[in-house]
Write an enzyme that holds these catalytic residues in place. Structure first.
Site, PDB file in Angstrom:
ATOM      1  N   PRO A   2       0.828  -1.198   0.000  1.00  0.00           N
ATOM      2  CA  PRO A   2       0.000   0.000   0.000  1.00  0.00           C
ATOM      3  C   PRO A   2       0.867   1.254   0.000  1.00  0.00           C
ATOM      4  O   PRO A   2       1.809   1.365   0.786  1.00  0.00           O
ATOM      5  CB  PRO A   2      -0.801  -0.135   1.305  1.00  0.00           C
ATOM      6  CG  PRO A   2      -0.836  -1.602   1.568  1.00  0.00           C
ATOM      7  CD  PRO A   2       0.494  -2.113   1.095  1.00  0.00           C
ATOM      8  N   GLU A   3       0.552   2.177  -0.907  1.00  0.00           N
ATOM      9  CA  GLU A   3       1.300   3.422  -1.011  1.00  0.00           C
ATOM     10  C   GLU A   3       0.416   4.564  -0.523  1.00  0.00           C
ATOM     11  O   GLU A   3      -0.643   4.333   0.057  1.00  0.00           O
ATOM     12  CB  GLU A   3       1.783   3.609  -2.448  1.00  0.00           C
ATOM     13  CG  GLU A   3       2.695   2.461  -2.892  1.00  0.00           C
ATOM     14  CD  GLU A   3       3.250   2.633  -4.305  1.00  0.00           C
ATOM     15  OE1 GLU A   3       3.205   3.753  -4.840  1.00  0.00           O
ATOM     16  OE2 GLU A   3       3.727   1.633  -4.874  1.00  0.00           O
ATOM     17  N   LYS A  57       3.264   7.099   4.687  1.00  0.00           N
ATOM     18  CA  LYS A  57       2.438   5.891   4.609  1.00  0.00           C
ATOM     19  C   LYS A  57       1.981   5.419   5.988  1.00  0.00           C
ATOM     20  O   LYS A  57       1.539   4.279   6.142  1.00  0.00           O
ATOM     21  CB  LYS A  57       3.215   4.775   3.909  1.00  0.00           C
ATOM     22  CG  LYS A  57       3.626   5.112   2.478  1.00  0.00           C
ATOM     23  CD  LYS A  57       4.432   3.987   1.858  1.00  0.00           C
ATOM     24  CE  LYS A  57       4.970   4.374   0.491  1.00  0.00           C
ATOM     25  NZ  LYS A  57       5.790   3.294  -0.115  1.00  0.00           N
ATOM     26  N   HIS A  90      -6.051 -14.239   8.898  1.00  0.00           N
ATOM     27  CA  HIS A  90      -5.051 -13.170   8.817  1.00  0.00           C
ATOM     28  C   HIS A  90      -5.512 -11.876   9.491  1.00  0.00           C
ATOM     29  O   HIS A  90      -4.919 -10.818   9.265  1.00  0.00           O
ATOM     30  CB  HIS A  90      -4.699 -12.898   7.358  1.00  0.00           C
ATOM     31  CG  HIS A  90      -4.165 -14.104   6.636  1.00  0.00           C
ATOM     32  ND1 HIS A  90      -3.002 -14.729   7.017  1.00  0.00           N
ATOM     33  CD2 HIS A  90      -4.646 -14.799   5.567  1.00  0.00           C
ATOM     34  CE1 HIS A  90      -2.773 -15.762   6.216  1.00  0.00           C
ATOM     35  NE2 HIS A  90      -3.755 -15.829   5.337  1.00  0.00           N
ATOM     36  N   ARG A 259      13.926  -2.978  -7.479  1.00  0.00           N
ATOM     37  CA  ARG A 259      12.485  -2.854  -7.684  1.00  0.00           C
ATOM     38  C   ARG A 259      12.199  -2.840  -9.174  1.00  0.00           C
ATOM     39  O   ARG A 259      12.961  -2.277  -9.969  1.00  0.00           O
ATOM     40  CB  ARG A 259      11.950  -1.563  -7.048  1.00  0.00           C
ATOM     41  CG  ARG A 259      12.263  -1.407  -5.586  1.00  0.00           C
ATOM     42  CD  ARG A 259      11.584  -2.450  -4.719  1.00  0.00           C
ATOM     43  NE  ARG A 259      10.143  -2.334  -4.738  1.00  0.00           N
ATOM     44  CZ  ARG A 259       9.437  -1.507  -3.966  1.00  0.00           C
ATOM     45  NH1 ARG A 259      10.073  -0.711  -3.104  1.00  0.00           N
ATOM     46  NH2 ARG A 259       8.122  -1.475  -4.018  1.00  0.00           N
TER      47      ARG A 259
END
Length: 269
Positions: A2-3, A57, A90, A259
């Protein structure tokens, strides 16, 4: 991972259910996240929620006695659920709210974090962060000045939180494509005009993603359980070998700083 748009989407989704109400208690099913869940969170009892903010973030939940700092890690998401909703495999952390709702943290890979801080000014994780990309402090002039004599490639340079926060892998690739800038150029090669265009593009791409609820590639869900729809608008990210939506040239990929980077060799220079 998540950004910024995904974290901001989460913030906007949970804020109305938290602010003005109290956290009655926390339920921690698995404290073994990236760092152990802070003991102060385990001990929460009838704590009024004053605000829900975001820095980079990190989600920042302000209580009367301090702050909960949440990082979603690689696969985390937050949902607002009825208190009696059964937990899944989870689902690691719940905050039970006085309005009958529960804030539930789900994280299959357990790389996220739930930390406590008495005062944000003393937080190690928030220290040394650069400006917010959607703020007035992030300008073309700022980016151009920071780029002088930099030999670092533009793509990993943009992802440095000391330069600007929240521009992660997806949005760096997308912004560079929209700005027409190759990701493997040295940062120092940016002209003043290119820096202005790039900053404007980063802001526009991030805002558009927030409007669409972020990007869901695998695990991320909005607070209502829906995916982020910006994935349907991605121009280059994850599209290696597919035709560029602008010119038809196959999208290429490369590794920059370990990346994956995606770009169009024709549209970007």
């Amino acid at each position: 991972m998540p950004e910024l748009p995904e974290v901001e989407t989460s913030r906007r989704g949970i804020e109305p259910y938290l602010v003005g109400h109290s956290i009655q208690y926390a339920v921690v099913r698995n404290a073994r996240l990236r760092w152990p869940v802070s003991e102060q969170i385990l001990a929460l009892s009838d704590q009024p929620v004053l605000s829900v903010q975001r820095r980079a973030k990190y989600l920042l939940i302000e209580l009367a006695s301090g702050w909960i700092i949440v990082h979603l890690g690689m696969s985390g998401s937050l949902r607002m659920l009825a208190e009696e909703t059964e937990a899944g495999k989870h689902d690691h952390v719940d905050l039970v709210i006085s309005n009958g709702m529960t804030l539930r943290y789900t994280d299959p890979r357990r790389f996220g974090a739930w930390l406590w801080c008495d005062d944000l000014a003393t937080s190690n994780v928030l220290a040394h962060l650069g400006p917010e990309p959607l703020s007035e402090a992030f300008t073309g002039a700022y980016l151009y000045e920071k780029s002088r004599n930099k030999r670092t490639l533009i793509k990993p340079w943009l992802m440095d939180n000391k330069l600007v926060v929240g521009v992660g892998n997806i949005y760096a690739s997308e912004s560079l494509f929209t700005a027409g800038i190759l990701p493997d150029r040295p940062a120092g090669s940016l002209s003043k005009v290119e820096a202005e265009v790039l900053v404007a593009t980063i802001k526009a791409v991030l805002l558009r993603s927030i409007e669409q609820g972020g990007t869901t590639l695998r695990d991320f869900l909005q607070s209502d359980g829906k995916p982020g729809y910006f994935a349907q608008e991605l121009q280059v990210y994850g599209r290696a070998g597919e035709p560029c939506r602008a010119c038809g040239t196959p999208i290429e990929s490369a590794k920059h700083g370990q990346r994956s980077t995606f770009f169009c060799p024709r549209c970007q220079r």
